[in-house]
Design an enzyme around this catalytic site. Structure first.
Site, PDB file in Angstrom:
ATOM      1  CG  ASP A 175      -2.292   0.648   0.889  1.00  0.00           C
ATOM      2  OD1 ASP A 175      -2.281   1.840   0.542  1.00  0.00           O
ATOM      3  OD2 ASP A 175      -3.339  -0.028   0.962  1.00  0.00           O
ATOM      4  CG  HIS A 221      -4.535   1.818  -2.059  1.00  0.00           C
ATOM      5  ND1 HIS A 221      -4.699   2.251  -0.757  1.00  0.00           N
ATOM      6  CD2 HIS A 221      -5.769   1.908  -2.624  1.00  0.00           C
ATOM      7  CE1 HIS A 221      -5.969   2.573  -0.554  1.00  0.00           C
ATOM      8  NE2 HIS A 221      -6.637   2.387  -1.675  1.00  0.00           N
ATOM      9  CD  GLU A 267     -10.285   3.496  -1.043  1.00  0.00           C
ATOM     10  OE1 GLU A 267     -11.105   4.056  -0.328  1.00  0.00           O
ATOM     11  OE2 GLU A 267      -9.232   2.985  -0.596  1.00  0.00           O
TER      12      GLU A 267
HETATM   13  C1  ACM Z   1     -10.893  -0.882   0.586  1.00  0.00           C
HETATM   14  O1  ACM Z   1     -11.376  -0.790   1.718  1.00  0.00           O
HETATM   15  N1  ACM Z   1     -10.317   0.174   0.017  1.00  0.00           N
HETATM   16  C2  ACM Z   1     -10.938  -2.113  -0.164  1.00  0.00           C
END
Ligand code: ACM
Ligand code: ZN
Length: 614
Positions: A192, A266, A333
């Site tokens: 991440d 991420h 995201e």
């Molecule tokens: C997530 O909670 N972004 C998968």
């Protein structure tokens, strides 16, 4: 096979009125009349010859605090009742690959299954019927006959080892706690913005740079960004040898590891190591939990071939290190604002006829699916991978509610249900006035009530259920346990037990029994279900009324407005409260049979007014 169906609320243990302390509750359970007195420290443990059953027997001996030599193949020659593990001569179709029969009678304990995995789960059930070691002499076990098998094949927890790093030993202990409640998938969120946690041969920068960030403590997202010259000292990663040990540990606990490399978003830790894979070039530093979103790039560039070359190498290594059938590529995201400004991305979109950046993400995921499939693995992604068109064979993890999972299942894809908030085990489990800082709310009762198969979805498409333990606000292993349990037990029951008989009151009685087991083993959990919930309202004249309630039945609520520390001798709340003039704090506790059981909560009246005005 017996036809007795037992709702989860039943049965009680004959003669005691006490429910058997089993989580998850078994598919069928018939209590007998009588008790076996078994000495867990001495009873013979025997199993049919074979390596797989031997491993289950050794695990049992270990859990009983005995040496591996306690378990042996062949018939029992010992005096007294024994524990035997056996594979069924004739397959019992209903038990499937993970089901088992557990019989306790005057002769001893007998576990039988189609496969060694079933014997493993029968042993977990047996262990829940025993007290914690060390044992002192014989312990009573109720006569019973259990036939048990899971509702879902995927019974998962996600552990985020990127935002905070957890050692190999901690991950193994986490697996042990999962296996005890028959959870069988550990999804490791390995990368991440805040850290890359997997050694990749031939790409040493990924861990030399990507695994380390500047140290910060306190409130996530409020941290200062890395300062000029500041050393990146917090972090860690798993070597290939570590992964081999984790894989072996997981296998012996019937757990499949699912590695996640979260791209294209991420990815700031990846970009810190390889800025040439970004759209605009950086420089980047691994993020310590400070705000950056939309301001600093954190998505790899799908316009550049170098990005795919790097990921081909990474996924090849991931596939070789993790033997399970799935690789998770994230996909959630991803901020695409930098793609829209990137000449390489724009050129790619023109060449491939992609009209939107969502279609560019879909192009990226489809190419990753080819890489993943070429390694003999199946691709999983978060539900954002539906946007711009789903890759042909992808499995979808539905996290933004159930809609993504429903759409994917209706389009014929396999799905795993892990919707926020019910399955987000990083959220508050009680009032913020007493809980450690996080966000939103997923009480135990909320998690327990979750039903993974929505109407209008073919149940065959729902592989199962998963709870996600994101660790932005979880810096150490004790706190990780606090956030995971008991909600992880609720996930386990939704994933394993028949849905017809799920019953909250019976569940929380069994949860209390598991709290006592956890205490005996010095394991942490959240006692939030014993605490008070506040519901403040303001009437038209601006006067505050406070309704107090508890999540579980049978507790009394006692309070003070005068700053005294309440106990069972203080007024008992039986109706909505009004605030006396000048009072600044409402203090509450819960009691059972005159003894304090819930934590003291000191709630500022000003905070209640603020909430009521929202
Ligand atoms: C997530 O909670 N972004 C998968
Ligand atoms: Zn780009």
């Amino acid at each position: 096979m017996s036809e007795t169906h037992s709702p989860i609320a039943a049965p009680t243990r004959p003669g005691t009125g006490k429910r058997l302390p089993l989580i998850p509750w078994p598919a069928r359970c018939q209590p007998g009349l009588g008790e076996l007195l078994l000495d867990p420290a001495r009873a013979a443990i025997t199993h049919q010859p074979g390596e797989a059953l031997a491993e289950v027997a050794i695990n049992l001996a270990d859990a009983l605090g005995r040496g591996a030599g306690a378990a042996h193949a062949g018939g029992s020659t010992a005096q007294g009742p024994s524990i035997t593990l056996a594979l069924l001569d004739r397959t019992a179709p209903e038990l499937g690959t993970e089901g088992y029969c557990l019989d306790i009678d005057a002769r001893g304990v007998h576990v039988a299954a189609n496969q060694p995995a079933g014997c493993f789960y029968g042993v977990q059930t047996l262990l829940q019927l025993l007290p914690a070691p060390p044992f002192s002499g014989r312990t009573p076990l109720p006569f019973l006959h259990i036939e048990d098998y899971p509702r879902f094949a995927w019974r998962g927890l996600l552990l985020d080892v990127s935002r905070h790093f957890f050692t190999k030993a901690e991950v193994m202990e986490f697996m042990d706690q999962m296996a005890a409640c028959k959870l069988n998938v550990l999804h490791l969120h390995l990368t991440d913005d805040q850290g890359w946690r997997l050694e990749i041969a031939g790409a040493p920068e990924l861990t030399a740079i990507g695994a380390w960030r500047v140290p910060r403590q306190g409130d996530w997202w409020s941290f200062d960004p890395p300062q000029p010259g500041e050393a990146a000292t917090y972090g860690g990663y798993y070597t290939r040898a570590d992964v081999a040990e984790l894989v072996a540990h997981a296998r012996s606990r019937q757990i499949a590891l699912v590695p996640e490399i979260d791209v294209p978003g991420h990815s700031m830790a990846l970009l810190a190591a390889h800025p040439e894979l970004s759209c605009l070039g950086g420089p980047f530093r691994v993020n310590p939990g400070s705000q950056f979103y939309t301001q600093i790039e954190n998505a790899v560039c799908p316009g550049k071939e170098a990005t795919f070359a790097c990921l081909e190498h990474v996924f090849g290594q991931v596939a070789a290190a993790f033997p399970g059938p799935f690789i998770h590529i994230g996909g959630d995201e991803a901020y695409k604002g930098f793609w829209a400004r990137c000449p390489d991305c724009r050129a790619r979109m023109a060449r491939e006829g992609l009209a939107t950046v969502e279609e560019l993400q879909s192009y990226f995921v489809r190419r990753l699916e080819c890489l993943v499939n070429a390694n003999g693995k199946r691709l999983i992604g978060w539900d954002e991978i539906l946007e711009g068109g789903l890759a042909p064979h992808a499995t979808v993890m539905s996290w933004r509610g159930m809609a993504g999972g429903i759409a994917a299942a209706q389009a014929g894809h396999d799905v795993i249900m892990t919707p926020s908030p019910a399955c987000y085990l990083d959220l508050y489990q009680g009032d913020a006035v007493v809980e450690p800082l996080t966000y939103s709310l997923a009480r135990l009762s909320h998690t327990y009530a979750f039903e993974p198969v929505p109407p209008d979805v073919d149940p065959q498409r729902v592989l199962g259920v998963q709870g996600n333990v994101w660790t932005e606000s979880i810096a150490d292993f004790r706190h990780l346990q606090y956030m995971t349990w008991p909600r992880g037990w609720a996930i386990a029951e939704s994933a394993w037990s028949p849905p017809e008989g799920k019953q909250w009151t019976a569940f929380n009685e069994r949860v209390e029994a598991h709290f006592r087991r956890a205490d005996a083993r010095d394991r942490k959990y959240a006692p939030s279900m014993f605490d008070v919930a506040f519901a403040p309202t303001l009437d038209e004249g601006g006067e505050l009324t406070i309704c107090l309630s508890t999540e579980i039945e049978g507790l009394s609520i006692h309070y003070s407005f005068d700053n005294a520390i309440p106990d069972a001798h203080y007024p008992c709340c039986t109706a909505p409260l009004r605030v006396p003039p000048n009072a600044s704090t409402l203090k509450v506790v819960t009691c059972r049979e005159g003894r304090i059981i819930g934590r003291q909560m000191a709630m500022p009246i000003a905070e209640l007014r603020r909430r009521a005005a929202r």
